[in-house]
Scaffold this active site. Sequence first.
Site, PDB file in Angstrom:
ATOM      1  N   CYS A  79       0.831  -1.206   0.000  1.00  0.00           N
ATOM      2  CA  CYS A  79       0.000   0.000   0.000  1.00  0.00           C
ATOM      3  C   CYS A  79       0.869   1.262   0.000  1.00  0.00           C
ATOM      4  CB  CYS A  79      -0.993  -0.032   1.163  1.00  0.00           C
ATOM      5  SG  CYS A  79      -2.326   1.198   0.971  1.00  0.00           S
ATOM      6  N   HIS A 181      -3.767  -4.951  -0.112  1.00  0.00           N
ATOM      7  CA  HIS A 181      -3.296  -5.455   1.174  1.00  0.00           C
ATOM      8  C   HIS A 181      -3.380  -6.986   1.197  1.00  0.00           C
ATOM      9  CE1 HIS A 181      -3.043  -1.686   3.554  1.00  0.00           C
ATOM     10  NE2 HIS A 181      -3.973  -1.270   2.704  1.00  0.00           N
ATOM     11  N   GLU A 183      -2.315  -8.930   3.494  1.00  0.00           N
ATOM     12  CA  GLU A 183      -2.616  -9.366   4.861  1.00  0.00           C
ATOM     13  C   GLU A 183      -4.093  -9.237   5.201  1.00  0.00           C
ATOM     14  OE1 GLU A 183      -2.293  -4.968   5.318  1.00  0.00           O
ATOM     15  OE2 GLU A 183      -1.395  -6.500   4.040  1.00  0.00           O
TER      16      GLU A 183
END
Length: 201
Positions: A79, A181, A183
Site C-alpha cells: 500500500c 493489502h 494481509e
Amino acid sequence: MIAVIDYGMGNLRSVHKALEKLGFAVEVTSDPDKVVQAERVVLPGVGAFADAARNLRSSGMNEAISEVVRAGKPFLGICLGLQLLFSESEEDGLHRGLDIIPGRVTRLPSIEKVPHMGWNQVSYCQKVPLFDGIPDQSYFYFVHSYYVVPYDEKVKAATSDHGITFTCAVVDGNVFATQFHPEKSSTLGLKLLKNFGEWRP
C-alpha cells in the site's frame, strides 16, 4: 528473519500476525541496523505520503531500505509502502519518495468513489513467483486514493480497475510491492505472503 519496518505509520500488527501465522520468524522494528541485518524486509503503510517519507528519512530508515535493496534481499512494499518506493508523490503537494522505482504517485480520478475501498480483481502483466498458485483475475482488498505510475513499463506486475486501469503491483529484481493489502485478502493474500517468505529473487 523477516523485518517489518515500523516508522510510526501502518498496519503493522496485521502484517506481523499474517506472517507469523505462516510460520515465519518476524520482528517489527524501528531500528535501521536490524532492517539491514534481516533476511527479508516488509515496508507496510497506511497514511499520508509526506509524513511517511519524512519519518523514514529522520530515522535513517531510508538508507537502510536502500542498502537492503542493493544487497539483493527480498523486499516487499504494501500500500503506502509501494508508493514510498517511487520518485515523488502529488499527494498534498509534491513530495520526494525513496526513488527506488522511477515514477510518480498520483490521485485516482473521481470517475468512481475515492478512496477506493473493497475487493477488486487483479490482472497479471507478467509471470512473477509471488503470484504462484494464485489465479489471474483473483480478488484482493484495496484501500487507497492514490496510485503509482512507473516510468518503465517493464516493472508492472499487475493492474486493477477503478474508473481507470492502474498499476497495482510492481516487480524490479528483488523488490516486489502491491497497492492492495495481502494481509487483509484472506487465503490468497496469505498465499502471496507465503510466496514472499520463500522467494529467491
